[in-house]
Design an enzyme around this catalytic site. Structure first.
Site, PDB file in Angstrom:
ATOM      1  N   CYS A   1     -11.429   6.085 -10.106  1.00 13.93           N
ATOM      2  CA  CYS A   1     -11.626   5.295  -8.881  1.00 13.93           C
ATOM      3  C   CYS A   1     -12.842   5.860  -8.161  1.00 13.93           C
ATOM      4  O   CYS A   1     -13.690   6.512  -8.786  1.00 13.93           O
ATOM      5  CB  CYS A   1     -10.361   5.283  -8.026  1.00 13.93           C
ATOM      6  SG  CYS A   1      -9.793   6.903  -7.466  1.00 13.93           S
TER       7      CYS A   1
ATOM      8  N   ARG B   1      -6.170   5.930  -5.699  1.00  7.33           N
ATOM      9  CA  ARG B   1      -5.725   5.078  -6.811  1.00  7.33           C
ATOM     10  C   ARG B   1      -5.587   5.821  -8.133  1.00  7.33           C
ATOM     11  O   ARG B   1      -4.561   5.720  -8.802  1.00  7.33           O
ATOM     12  CB  ARG B   1      -6.692   3.887  -6.972  1.00  7.33           C
ATOM     13  CG  ARG B   1      -6.625   2.918  -5.820  1.00  7.33           C
ATOM     14  CD  ARG B   1      -7.800   1.965  -5.822  1.00  7.33           C
ATOM     15  NE  ARG B   1      -9.048   2.666  -5.520  1.00  7.33           N
ATOM     16  CZ  ARG B   1     -10.261   2.107  -5.553  1.00  7.33           C
ATOM     17  NH1 ARG B   1     -10.375   0.845  -5.873  1.00  7.33           N
ATOM     18  NH2 ARG B   1     -11.328   2.815  -5.262  1.00  7.33           N
TER      19      ARG B   1
ATOM     20  N   ASP C   1      -8.921  -0.880  -2.929  1.00  5.88           N
ATOM     21  CA  ASP C   1      -9.065   0.457  -2.345  1.00  5.88           C
ATOM     22  C   ASP C   1      -8.226   0.532  -1.068  1.00  5.88           C
ATOM     23  O   ASP C   1      -8.495  -0.197  -0.115  1.00  5.88           O
ATOM     24  CB  ASP C   1     -10.552   0.663  -2.038  1.00  5.88           C
ATOM     25  CG  ASP C   1     -10.848   2.041  -1.485  1.00  5.88           C
ATOM     26  OD1 ASP C   1      -9.888   2.765  -1.148  1.00  5.88           O
ATOM     27  OD2 ASP C   1     -12.038   2.374  -1.385  1.00  5.88           O
TER      28      ASP C   1
HETATM   29  P1  4NP Z   1      -9.823   6.091  -4.047  1.00  5.70           P
HETATM   30  O1  4NP Z   1      -9.918   5.778  -2.467  1.00  5.70           O
HETATM   31  O2  4NP Z   1     -11.148   5.666  -4.625  1.00  5.70           O
HETATM   32  O3  4NP Z   1      -8.699   5.222  -4.498  1.00  5.70           O
HETATM   33  O4  4NP Z   1      -9.555   7.571  -4.155  1.00  5.70           O
HETATM   34  C1  4NP Z   1     -10.931   6.259  -1.654  1.00  5.70           C
HETATM   35  C2  4NP Z   1     -10.876   7.541  -1.154  1.00  5.70           C
HETATM   36  C3  4NP Z   1     -11.868   8.004  -0.311  1.00  5.70           C
HETATM   37  C4  4NP Z   1     -12.924   7.185   0.026  1.00  5.70           C
HETATM   38  C5  4NP Z   1     -12.984   5.903  -0.490  1.00  5.70           C
HETATM   39  C6  4NP Z   1     -11.985   5.437  -1.339  1.00  5.70           C
HETATM   40  N1  4NP Z   1     -13.939   7.648   0.906  1.00  5.70           N
HETATM   41  O5  4NP Z   1     -14.827   6.858   1.242  1.00  5.70           O
HETATM   42  O6  4NP Z   1     -13.910   8.828   1.302  1.00  5.70           O
END
Ligand code: 4NP
Length: 164
Positions: free
Chosen positions: A12, A18, A127
């Site tokens: 991800c 995710r 997300d």
């Molecule tokens: P992930 O979610 O890609 O599912 O781990 C996110 C976690 C952090 C961020 C964006 C998406 N961020 O911008 O810090």
């Protein structure tokens, strides 16, 4: 040359929501069935914002309610995974594009997670980071729908690789 074990790499953006949840769902399924023993499951983010961190506390809590114990620590996706992993599964189309920017040729082992879901689900695992708590539950529902299908595909590969 050493034979790499069958492996699944979930990817991800941040590797704190995710893909760690996907890893947790997959490991829980694998623990229930000896046919899955020896498959390597890992997760990573295309970005390095959260390297070394535990999963987001909201995802840990949502996963715990469904019986998953998320233990991963965030790391960034590495180009070497393109060769070393049996399957590389991107949570959304942006993750897919970012992974493919690292590929120097065709990479048929890189797929979207939703390739394993029917059309009642969206193409992208959404997300949940900037959203409400139900977003975390929805991600887990998608993962629970897709992970058994992924294991079936891995098992088919395992059977086809077995010596007669
Ligand atoms: P992930 O979610 O890609 O599912 O781990 C996110 C976690 C952090 C961020 C964006 C998406 N961020 O911008 O810090």
């Amino acid at each position: 040359m050493a034979i790499e074990p069958l492996s699944v790499q979930f990817v991800c953006l941040g590797n704190i929501c995710r893909s760690p949840a996907a890893q947790g769902v997959m490991e829980s399924l694998m623990a229930r069935d000896p046919r899955w023993q020896g498959i390597v499951v890992d997760s990573a983010g295309t970005a390095g914002y959260h390297i070394g961190r535990a999963p987001d506390s909201r995802m840990i809590a949502a996963a715990k309610l469904r019986g998953y114990d998320l233990q991963s620590r965030a790391k960034q996706f590495e180009r070497t995974f393109l060769r070393s992993r049996t399957l590389v599964l991107a949570m959304d189309r942006e993750n897919y594009r970012d992974i493919m920017l690292l590929a120097t040729g065709p990479a048929p082992n890189v797929r979207l997670f939703s390739d394993y879901l029917d059309e009642s689900w969206p193409r992208d695992v959404p997300d949940p980071y900037y959203g409400e708590s139900h977003g975390f539950e929805y991600v887990l529902e998608m993962l629970e729908a897709g992970c058994p299908k992924i294991l079936e595909e891995i098992l088919r590969k395992k059977e086809s690789l077995r010596p007669d």
